[in-house]
Design an enzyme around this catalytic site. Structure first.
Site, PDB file in Angstrom:
ATOM      1  N   ASP A 122       0.847  -1.198   0.000  1.00  0.00           N
ATOM      2  CA  ASP A 122       0.000   0.000   0.000  1.00  0.00           C
ATOM      3  C   ASP A 122       0.874   1.237   0.000  1.00  0.00           C
ATOM      4  OD1 ASP A 122      -2.367  -1.312   0.201  1.00  0.00           O
ATOM      5  OD2 ASP A 122      -2.531  -1.111   2.378  1.00  0.00           O
ATOM      6  N   LYS A 143      -2.637   1.785  -5.712  1.00  0.00           N
ATOM      7  CA  LYS A 143      -3.125   2.461  -6.931  1.00  0.00           C
ATOM      8  C   LYS A 143      -2.760   1.564  -8.097  1.00  0.00           C
ATOM      9  CE  LYS A 143      -3.530   7.105  -5.666  1.00  0.00           C
ATOM     10  NZ  LYS A 143      -2.404   7.652  -4.915  1.00  0.00           N
ATOM     11  N   MET A 254      -7.821   8.855   9.632  1.00  0.00           N
ATOM     12  CA  MET A 254      -8.698   9.109   8.478  1.00  0.00           C
ATOM     13  C   MET A 254      -9.728  10.193   8.815  1.00  0.00           C
ATOM     14  SD  MET A 254      -9.348   5.174   7.236  1.00  0.00           S
ATOM     15  CE  MET A 254      -9.647   4.508   8.848  1.00  0.00           C
TER      16      MET A 254
HETATM   17  N1  SAH Z   1      -3.162   0.440   9.788  1.00  0.00           N
HETATM   18  C1  SAH Z   1      -2.753   1.837   9.827  1.00  0.00           C
HETATM   19  C2  SAH Z   1      -3.927   2.789   9.663  1.00  0.00           C
HETATM   20  C3  SAH Z   1      -4.621   2.672   8.320  1.00  0.00           C
HETATM   21  S1  SAH Z   1      -5.877   3.869   8.146  1.00  0.00           S
HETATM   22  C4  SAH Z   1      -1.968   2.103  11.113  1.00  0.00           C
HETATM   23  O1  SAH Z   1      -1.979   1.283  12.031  1.00  0.00           O
HETATM   24  O2  SAH Z   1      -1.317   3.154  11.171  1.00  0.00           O
HETATM   25  C5  SAH Z   1      -5.009   5.149   7.307  1.00  0.00           C
HETATM   26  C6  SAH Z   1      -4.824   6.356   8.199  1.00  0.00           C
HETATM   27  O3  SAH Z   1      -3.689   6.202   9.011  1.00  0.00           O
HETATM   28  C7  SAH Z   1      -4.557   7.651   7.454  1.00  0.00           C
HETATM   29  O4  SAH Z   1      -5.745   8.236   6.956  1.00  0.00           O
HETATM   30  C8  SAH Z   1      -3.978   8.494   8.569  1.00  0.00           C
HETATM   31  O5  SAH Z   1      -4.973   8.924   9.455  1.00  0.00           O
HETATM   32  C9  SAH Z   1      -3.129   7.467   9.299  1.00  0.00           C
HETATM   33  N2  SAH Z   1      -1.716   7.469   8.865  1.00  0.00           N
HETATM   34  C10 SAH Z   1      -1.005   6.425   8.452  1.00  0.00           C
HETATM   35  N3  SAH Z   1       0.287   6.772   8.203  1.00  0.00           N
HETATM   36  C11 SAH Z   1       0.382   8.085   8.475  1.00  0.00           C
HETATM   37  C12 SAH Z   1       1.442   9.038   8.436  1.00  0.00           C
HETATM   38  N4  SAH Z   1       2.672   8.693   8.067  1.00  0.00           N
HETATM   39  N5  SAH Z   1       1.175  10.307   8.801  1.00  0.00           N
HETATM   40  C13 SAH Z   1      -0.049  10.684   9.190  1.00  0.00           C
HETATM   41  N6  SAH Z   1      -1.101   9.825   9.246  1.00  0.00           N
HETATM   42  C14 SAH Z   1      -0.887   8.544   8.908  1.00  0.00           C
END
Ligand code: SAH
Length: 343
Positions: A122, A143, A254
């Site tokens: 991803d 994508k 998100m």
């Molecule tokens: N499984 C992931 C979350 C997936 S949902 C985890 O545990 O982190 C995707 C959301 O994660 C994004 O919309 C954002 O809110 C957050 N996110 C993931 N990586 C990020 C980053 N480097 N900086 C800011 N937000 C991040």
């Protein structure tokens, strides 16, 4: 892992059973070598060792009887390098990739990537660093051409089919696979298809992205709990009330698209408008940015913020501010000291 040596046009003979040798073959091909193969000691007996060979890669495949062939190679002046055998194939490993920097991959994640034949990744995972970590085929399922997301059911189908075709499949996901990562669904798809699957936890953005901005999600005498919420869809009025009543830190993933509804909902539920709030965008990546405001002002303060971002609501945001001012003061003192000392 990729070989860091350029073998363009060099003849390399990989000796080892096909299954055990598949990753060594890929590594040498990726380094530019012209790869020749010998699959068993019996076959090796018939092989004439050409002098133009640059290297023999001897895969530790557990077959007895390679010794005579490898001795012939050494006697002909060809170096012999030992290569680890590839692990058993045909399974899926869901790997948490952390918030997007290779530094926050776990040791287990690095090992799984090194052993993979195919990686489905991803965009939130540290995908730019993948070519340094694996010689596996890399498939972007965040994508695809035309910028349409590969659907969840297509991702599951691709993973399962690839494992059934005999590959070590890594599904690399952002953060932790089980935090809003649909990891549970992907495990279920493998189980339903009879494919062996295991999960390697990752560093979730819910904790690490606030940390990147200096915000601890818990802090003694400030917050002794934190709740992680998805802002993918607006919360219900009941959920706003529950959250507002908890009293700890609220972390929202998100949440950019629903920020306005959340701030308004928490205020309706009785949360103080001066409750500190932070939006941390692009944690650990170029352009990381932190916007600090409060519940009453966040909607206008964060108007220009975009995904990916983590929202933090709670008094812990002040801890980061206090530490920052302290660190700033310390830095100022350092500069003063340096100028006084004339350095
Ligand atoms: N499984 C992931 C979350 C997936 S949902 C985890 O545990 O982190 C995707 C959301 O994660 C994004 O919309 C954002 O809110 C957050 N996110 C993931 N990586 C990020 C980053 N480097 N900086 C800011 N937000 C991040």
């Amino acid at each position: 892992m990729q070989l860091s040596i350029d073998l363009t046009g060099r003849n390399v003979l990989v000796a080892g059973a096909p299954d055990a040798a598949r990753q060594a073959v890929r590594r040498y091909e990726a380094a530019g070598a012209v790869v020749h193969r010998v699959g068993s000691p019996e076959e090796a007996r018939l092989v004439h060792v050409p002098e133009r060979l640059f290297l023999v890669a001897a895969v530790e495949d557990g077959q007895n009887g390679w010794g005579a062939f490898l001795d012939r190679c050494r006697n002909a002046g060809i170096p012999v390098a030992a290569e680890p055998a590839a692990g058993p194939a045909g399974h899926v490993t869901l790997v948490g990739g952390g918030p997007g920097t290779g530094d926050l991959l776990t040791v287990a994640a690095v090992k799984a990537l090194r052993d993979a034949d195919v990686v489905f990744y991803d965009r939130l995972a540290p995908y730019q660093e993948l070519p340094l970590l694996t010689s596996a085929e890399l498939v972007d399922v965040g994508k695809k051409p035309g910028h349409h997301k590969v659907s969840q059911s297509d991702i599951e189908k691709l993973m399962v089919e690839s494992a059934l075709a005999g590959n070590n499949v890594v599904r690399l996901k952002g953060g932790d696979p089980y935090v809003f990562g649909r990891g549970g669904e992907e495990v279920a798809a493998c189980v339903a298809a009879g494919v062996k699957v295991h999960v390697i936890s990752g560093v979730t953005s819910a904790i690490s992205v606030p940390a990147a901005a200096g915000i601890p999600v818990t802090h003694r005498e400030v917050s002794h709990m934190f709740t992680v919420v998805s802002g993918h869809a607006p919360l219900t009025e009941k959920e706003h009330h529950h959250l507002a009543g908890l009293g700890g830190t609220i972390v929202v993933l998100m949440g950019i698209g629903t920020l306005h509804q959340l701030a308004a909902g928490l205020r309706r539920a009785g949360m103080r408008p001066d409750m500190p709030m932070a939006v941390v965008e692009r944690g650990y990546r170029p352009g990381q940015r932190t916007t600090i405001a409060n519940l009453g002002t966040i909607t206008s303060a964060a108007a220009g913020c975009s995904n990916p971002a983590v929202l933090v609501i709670g008094e812990v945001v002040r801890v980061a501010e206090a530490n920052r001012q302290h660190a700033g003061a310390a830095a100022d003192l350092d500069m003063l000291a340096a100028s006084l000392l004339g350095s």
